[in-house]
Design an enzyme around this catalytic site. Sequence first.
Site, PDB file in Angstrom:
ATOM      1  N   MET A 170     -10.001  52.653  -1.959  1.00  0.00           N
ATOM      2  CA  MET A 170      -9.939  52.142  -0.588  1.00  0.00           C
ATOM      3  C   MET A 170     -10.965  51.014  -0.419  1.00  0.00           C
ATOM      4  O   MET A 170     -11.325  50.664   0.708  1.00  0.00           O
ATOM      5  CB  MET A 170     -10.184  53.272   0.416  1.00  0.00           C
ATOM      6  CG  MET A 170      -9.087  54.340   0.338  1.00  0.00           C
ATOM      7  SD  MET A 170      -8.851  55.267   1.856  1.00  0.00           S
ATOM      8  CE  MET A 170     -10.454  55.968   2.102  1.00  0.00           C
ATOM      9  N   GLY A 171     -11.434  50.463  -1.544  1.00  0.00           N
ATOM     10  CA  GLY A 171     -12.343  49.333  -1.473  1.00  0.00           C
ATOM     11  C   GLY A 171     -13.768  49.737  -1.166  1.00  0.00           C
ATOM     12  O   GLY A 171     -14.151  50.897  -1.347  1.00  0.00           O
ATOM     13  N   GLY A 197     -19.738  53.836  -8.571  1.00  0.00           N
ATOM     14  CA  GLY A 197     -18.819  54.929  -8.898  1.00  0.00           C
ATOM     15  C   GLY A 197     -17.425  54.389  -9.197  1.00  0.00           C
ATOM     16  O   GLY A 197     -16.800  54.758 -10.200  1.00  0.00           O
ATOM     17  N   HIS A 198     -16.950  53.473  -8.337  1.00  0.00           N
ATOM     18  CA  HIS A 198     -15.637  52.864  -8.595  1.00  0.00           C
ATOM     19  C   HIS A 198     -15.663  52.053  -9.898  1.00  0.00           C
ATOM     20  O   HIS A 198     -14.715  52.088 -10.679  1.00  0.00           O
ATOM     21  CB  HIS A 198     -15.252  51.902  -7.461  1.00  0.00           C
ATOM     22  CG  HIS A 198     -15.076  52.538  -6.122  1.00  0.00           C
ATOM     23  ND1 HIS A 198     -15.951  52.347  -5.087  1.00  0.00           N
ATOM     24  CD2 HIS A 198     -14.114  53.362  -5.650  1.00  0.00           C
ATOM     25  CE1 HIS A 198     -15.530  53.008  -4.019  1.00  0.00           C
ATOM     26  NE2 HIS A 198     -14.427  53.637  -4.334  1.00  0.00           N
ATOM     27  N   GLN A 204      -4.110  58.851   5.759  1.00  0.00           N
ATOM     28  CA  GLN A 204      -5.008  59.931   5.346  1.00  0.00           C
ATOM     29  C   GLN A 204      -6.203  60.103   6.279  1.00  0.00           C
ATOM     30  O   GLN A 204      -7.107  60.869   5.983  1.00  0.00           O
ATOM     31  CB  GLN A 204      -5.443  59.743   3.895  1.00  0.00           C
ATOM     32  CG  GLN A 204      -6.335  58.544   3.617  1.00  0.00           C
ATOM     33  CD  GLN A 204      -6.535  58.337   2.127  1.00  0.00           C
ATOM     34  OE1 GLN A 204      -5.666  57.844   1.410  1.00  0.00           O
ATOM     35  NE2 GLN A 204      -7.702  58.720   1.628  1.00  0.00           N
ATOM     36  N   LYS A 239     -15.590  63.156  -7.948  1.00  0.00           N
ATOM     37  CA  LYS A 239     -16.310  63.452  -6.703  1.00  0.00           C
ATOM     38  C   LYS A 239     -15.346  64.021  -5.668  1.00  0.00           C
ATOM     39  O   LYS A 239     -15.674  64.966  -4.963  1.00  0.00           O
ATOM     40  CB  LYS A 239     -16.983  62.191  -6.162  1.00  0.00           C
ATOM     41  CG  LYS A 239     -18.089  62.525  -5.205  1.00  0.00           C
ATOM     42  CD  LYS A 239     -18.326  61.444  -4.199  1.00  0.00           C
ATOM     43  CE  LYS A 239     -17.915  61.944  -2.882  1.00  0.00           C
ATOM     44  NZ  LYS A 239     -17.397  61.058  -1.921  1.00  0.00           N
ATOM     45  N   SER A 286     -20.813  57.142  -2.513  1.00  0.00           N
ATOM     46  CA  SER A 286     -19.640  57.212  -1.640  1.00  0.00           C
ATOM     47  C   SER A 286     -19.730  56.064  -0.653  1.00  0.00           C
ATOM     48  O   SER A 286     -20.830  55.712  -0.195  1.00  0.00           O
ATOM     49  CB  SER A 286     -19.650  58.540  -0.873  1.00  0.00           C
ATOM     50  OG  SER A 286     -18.777  58.462   0.244  1.00  0.00           O
TER      51      SER A 286
HETATM   52  O1  PAF Z   1     -10.103  58.413  -3.151  1.00  0.00           O
HETATM   53  C1  PAF Z   1      -9.687  57.442  -2.472  1.00  0.00           C
HETATM   54  O2  PAF Z   1     -10.341  56.411  -2.351  1.00  0.00           O
HETATM   55  C2  PAF Z   1      -8.340  57.557  -1.778  1.00  0.00           C
HETATM   56  O3  PAF Z   1      -8.109  58.841  -1.330  1.00  0.00           O
HETATM   57  C3  PAF Z   1      -7.174  57.061  -2.644  1.00  0.00           C
HETATM   58  C4  PAF Z   1      -6.993  57.913  -3.899  1.00  0.00           C
HETATM   59  C5  PAF Z   1      -7.409  55.611  -3.050  1.00  0.00           C
HETATM   60  C6  PAF Z   1      -5.872  57.123  -1.846  1.00  0.00           C
HETATM   61  O4  PAF Z   1      -5.942  56.339  -0.703  1.00  0.00           O
END
Ligand code: PAF
Length: 289
Positions: free
Chosen positions: A30-31, A36-37, A61, A151, A187
Amino acid sequence: MIFAEGPSEVREHVANWRRAGLSIAFVPTMGNLHEGHLALVELARRQADRVVVSIYVNPLQFGPGEDFEAYPRTLDADQGKLTVAAADLLIVPRTTDIYPEGAERHTFVEVPGLSDDLCGHHRPGHFRGVTTIVCKLLNWVQPDVLILGEKDYQQLVIIRRMVADLAIPVTVIGGATVREPAGLALSSRNAYLTPDERAQATELSRALTEGSTALLRGVGDFSRIEAECGARLSRSGFRVDYVSVRRATDLSVPTPTDRSLVILAAAWLGRTRLIDNRRVDLAPSACQQ
Ligand code: PAF
């Protein structure tokens, strides 16, 4: 790095790579990318020839009153980080391509049961939104490997289940949680914490470490561990949603003979909801040896 917005562009690039015999790993995000990403992107690079990353803040979500509007959007900085990390294709989908008829009228993908437990109990509909978007993006990219962070442990288990149930031909790999030196899991939502809350937040990781140490010491009374961990968090100023010891593979309530466990927690500091977990693999018990 190539930039794409819609499914036909994505499929065209992926098809070119496929024709060249290249394998593809996909990292949905989600940017507001942090280390971590980027560790997930690095893991993806070790798994496949080409790495596709998506950035989409998925409205489906987020529940009413949650932080959809406030969620940090930092596309320019994210693009810079992904270029340095050598991602090959960045997808920034248009909502009109994701939910052409609107999010609430879209076909849902839902893993029942698991999606209503733990975080799903406190965030009704959240995992339905996650499985719907991940399934859709998997259909866009059709990767060999899907990379997700450990996580979000419940999310990982749910998506593994969705992939198995729907026979989606992709291998799901979980990437280890990246932490600050004091233990706080990275996060995007950490950005909401005030300096004081940030100092307090490390207690979540400490409490889970203590819980996992108790499990490793052989404490088999899971309810006691959960209660002690929860009490420690409350004393430190958290409003606790849950602390729970579960079976690591499927998040069911463990029996005393289960050896592969996970202790998970979700708790609020002010307006910020934090989640974290610790995997605990116990040695085989004497009667199983
Ligand atoms: O973990 C996230 O950032 C989101 O839940 C995901 C997997 C990109 C889905 O929108």
